[in-house]
Motif scaffolding. Structure first.
Motif, PDB file in Angstrom:
ATOM      1  N   VAL A 204      43.326  18.522  25.232  1.00  0.00           N
ATOM      2  CA  VAL A 204      42.291  19.501  24.909  1.00  0.00           C
ATOM      3  C   VAL A 204      40.931  18.912  25.255  1.00  0.00           C
ATOM      4  N   GLN A 205      40.166  19.660  26.061  1.00  0.00           N
ATOM      5  CA  GLN A 205      38.842  19.186  26.443  1.00  0.00           C
ATOM      6  C   GLN A 205      37.797  19.876  25.583  1.00  0.00           C
ATOM      7  N   GLU A 206      36.825  19.126  25.144  1.00  0.00           N
ATOM      8  CA  GLU A 206      35.748  19.730  24.378  1.00  0.00           C
ATOM      9  C   GLU A 206      34.774  20.460  25.292  1.00  0.00           C
ATOM     10  N   LYS A 207      34.536  19.925  26.471  1.00  0.00           N
ATOM     11  CA  LYS A 207      33.605  20.532  27.401  1.00  0.00           C
ATOM     12  C   LYS A 207      34.277  20.606  28.768  1.00  0.00           C
ATOM     13  N   GLU A 208      34.062  21.722  29.450  1.00  0.00           N
ATOM     14  CA  GLU A 208      34.670  21.912  30.767  1.00  0.00           C
ATOM     15  C   GLU A 208      34.197  20.837  31.721  1.00  0.00           C
ATOM     16  N   GLU A 209      35.119  20.349  32.504  1.00  0.00           N
ATOM     17  CA  GLU A 209      34.833  19.298  33.468  1.00  0.00           C
ATOM     18  C   GLU A 209      33.906  19.790  34.587  1.00  0.00           C
ATOM     19  N   TRP A 210      34.070  21.071  34.951  1.00  0.00           N
ATOM     20  CA  TRP A 210      33.262  21.660  36.022  1.00  0.00           C
ATOM     21  C   TRP A 210      32.576  22.901  35.479  1.00  0.00           C
ATOM     22  N   PRO A 211      31.371  22.740  34.937  1.00  0.00           N
ATOM     23  CA  PRO A 211      30.723  23.808  34.180  1.00  0.00           C
ATOM     24  C   PRO A 211      30.096  24.936  34.998  1.00  0.00           C
ATOM     25  N   VAL A 212      30.038  24.818  36.326  1.00  0.00           N
ATOM     26  CA  VAL A 212      29.437  25.881  37.137  1.00  0.00           C
ATOM     27  C   VAL A 212      30.563  26.679  37.791  1.00  0.00           C
ATOM     28  N   VAL A 213      30.537  27.993  37.564  1.00  0.00           N
ATOM     29  CA  VAL A 213      31.582  28.889  38.049  1.00  0.00           C
ATOM     30  C   VAL A 213      30.976  29.862  39.052  1.00  0.00           C
ATOM     31  N   HIS A 214      31.653  30.028  40.181  1.00  0.00           N
ATOM     32  CA  HIS A 214      31.235  30.937  41.257  1.00  0.00           C
ATOM     33  C   HIS A 214      32.416  31.871  41.507  1.00  0.00           C
ATOM     34  N   HIS A 215      32.278  33.143  41.114  1.00  0.00           N
ATOM     35  CA  HIS A 215      33.369  34.102  41.242  1.00  0.00           C
ATOM     36  C   HIS A 215      32.942  35.200  42.197  1.00  0.00           C
ATOM     37  N   VAL A 216      33.721  35.398  43.258  1.00  0.00           N
ATOM     38  CA  VAL A 216      33.375  36.341  44.310  1.00  0.00           C
ATOM     39  C   VAL A 216      34.500  37.357  44.477  1.00  0.00           C
ATOM     40  N   PHE A 217      34.113  38.619  44.616  1.00  0.00           N
ATOM     41  CA  PHE A 217      35.064  39.703  44.854  1.00  0.00           C
ATOM     42  C   PHE A 217      34.765  40.336  46.205  1.00  0.00           C
ATOM     43  N   PHE A 218      35.803  40.548  46.995  1.00  0.00           N
ATOM     44  CA  PHE A 218      35.687  41.121  48.332  1.00  0.00           C
ATOM     45  C   PHE A 218      36.415  42.467  48.390  1.00  0.00           C
ATOM     46  N   TRP A 219      35.774  43.445  49.017  1.00  0.00           N
ATOM     47  CA  TRP A 219      36.376  44.729  49.329  1.00  0.00           C
ATOM     48  C   TRP A 219      36.562  44.771  50.843  1.00  0.00           C
ATOM     49  N   LEU A 220      37.758  45.063  51.285  1.00  0.00           N
ATOM     50  CA  LEU A 220      38.060  45.082  52.712  1.00  0.00           C
ATOM     51  C   LEU A 220      37.550  46.356  53.385  1.00  0.00           C
ATOM     52  N   LYS A 221      37.167  46.238  54.654  1.00  0.00           N
ATOM     53  CA  LYS A 221      36.833  47.417  55.455  1.00  0.00           C
ATOM     54  C   LYS A 221      38.071  48.286  55.628  1.00  0.00           C
ATOM     55  N   ASN A 222      39.217  47.650  55.785  1.00  0.00           N
ATOM     56  CA  ASN A 222      40.499  48.361  55.908  1.00  0.00           C
ATOM     57  C   ASN A 222      41.348  48.023  54.687  1.00  0.00           C
TER      58      ASN A 222
END
Length: 136
Positions: free
Chosen positions: A29-47
């Protein structure tokens, strides 16, 4: 009496060995996240119905894991979960990245591999939405 004594000694030895083994295991169990910066990207396709385009985009996103500041990368496609008003399943591909710090995320943005990904794959998507967050 000897049988009960043997059982007691054997049981005690097994319990002691189990306790020692359990105490030697790392605490997960970690008290603090090891990698605290989150980059979440969503893509909509042309097709949107093109599995081939989706698979090309997935393969392109996976190349981003080679960037040294990307600590973890998850690539996903829409799950067949319960349809509810709060669920948006209109996108096709998502990437979820983790960084150690904001400087690492900034490096990723201008990294040659990221720029090459945009050059090679941007013709596949119609829309992109990005959510960036840091641990609170």
């Amino acid at each position: 009496m000897k049988t009960n004594r043997r059982k007691f000694i054997t049981t005690t030895a097994v319990l002691a060995a189990g306790t020692i083994a359990a105490s030697a295991m790392p605490f997960t169990v970690q008290e603090k996240e090891e990698w605290p910066v989150v980059h979440h990207v969503f893509f909509w396709l042309k097709n949107p119905g093109s599995v081939e385009d989706r698979d090309k985009l997935v393969a392109g996103v996976k190349t981003l894991s080679k960037i040294e500041t990307v600590k973890k990368l998850r690539v996903g496609v829409v799950a067949s979960t319960e349809k509810r008003d709060v669920v948006d399943n209109s996108w096709a591909v998502s990437e979820l990245m983790f960084f150690s710090d904001l400087a690492g995320q900034a490096t990723y943005q201008t990294h040659p591999i990221h720029l090459e990904f945009i050059k090679n794959c941007s013709h596949l998507w119609e829309k992109v939405i990005v959510y960036d967050a840091v641990d609170a």
